[in-house]
Write an enzyme that holds these catalytic residues in place. Structure first.
Site, PDB file in Angstrom:
ATOM      1  N   SER A 187       0.698  -1.035  -0.047  1.00  0.00           N
ATOM      2  CA  SER A 187       0.071  -0.156   0.088  1.00  0.00           C
ATOM      3  C   SER A 187       0.767   1.172   0.026  1.00  0.00           C
ATOM      4  O   SER A 187       0.321   2.181  -0.131  1.00  0.00           O
ATOM      5  CB  SER A 187      -1.025  -0.042   1.192  1.00  0.00           C
ATOM      6  N   LYS A 229       0.603   4.519   6.959  1.00  0.00           N
ATOM      7  CA  LYS A 229      -0.135   5.175   5.877  1.00  0.00           C
ATOM      8  C   LYS A 229       0.483   6.706   6.050  1.00  0.00           C
ATOM      9  O   LYS A 229       1.143   7.002   7.104  1.00  0.00           O
ATOM     10  CB  LYS A 229      -1.523   5.176   5.925  1.00  0.00           C
TER      11      LYS A 229
END
Length: 145
Positions: free
Chosen positions: A66, A103
């Protein structure tokens, strides 16, 4: 110590009595070799280079894709400092609804989003219903080549 979640495996730094590895302070050419005859040789400690606050620093191994756009690849080792203030655009390790994830933070006023750096993954808007903690800020990435 090792803690594992679905996307990260955490490690505590070990105390090292080593003097560090040899460091050549002349620069290494990625083009044509330099005919330099003498190299300045010193010792370098990666602990001193990568860790600012030893008590608040942890390592975690990335699992997943990701964050590939930010240069965080599967199996990379992250250096995470829990003493750094989380701010907009920092890459953070977060605990979200029972799982750890890494993230990029997007903060606008009271709103927080967790932004992946891969278009195949969705942006996550944090709401009051989420069990959410910013666990630490990524300061360095160690890669194998």
């Amino acid at each position: 110590m090792s803690i594992q979640s679905q996307s990260l495996t955490f490690f505590s730094p070990k105390t090292s009595k080593s003097e560090g590895a040899i460091f050549f302070d002349s620069g290494i050419s990625a083009g044509f070799p330099s005919p330099a005859d003498d190299f300045k040789e010193t010792r370098i400690s990666l602990d001193e280079e990568l860790i600012q606050n030893k008590e608040a620093t942890f390592f975690a191994r990335v699992s997943g894709q990701s964050m590939i756009g930010a240069g965080l690849d599967d199996n990379d080792l992250l250096v995470i400092d829990r003493s750094i203030e989380p701010t907009n655009n920092k890459i953070a390790v977060c605990f979200l609804d029972g799982e750890f994830t890494v993230k990029r933070l997007r903060v606008e006023g009271e709103n927080v989003w967790l932004q992946p750096e891969n278009p195949d993954y969705p942006i996550i808007k944090i709401t009051e219903e989420n069990n959410f903690v910013i666990w630490g800020i990524v300061t360095n990435v160690i890669k194998r080549v």
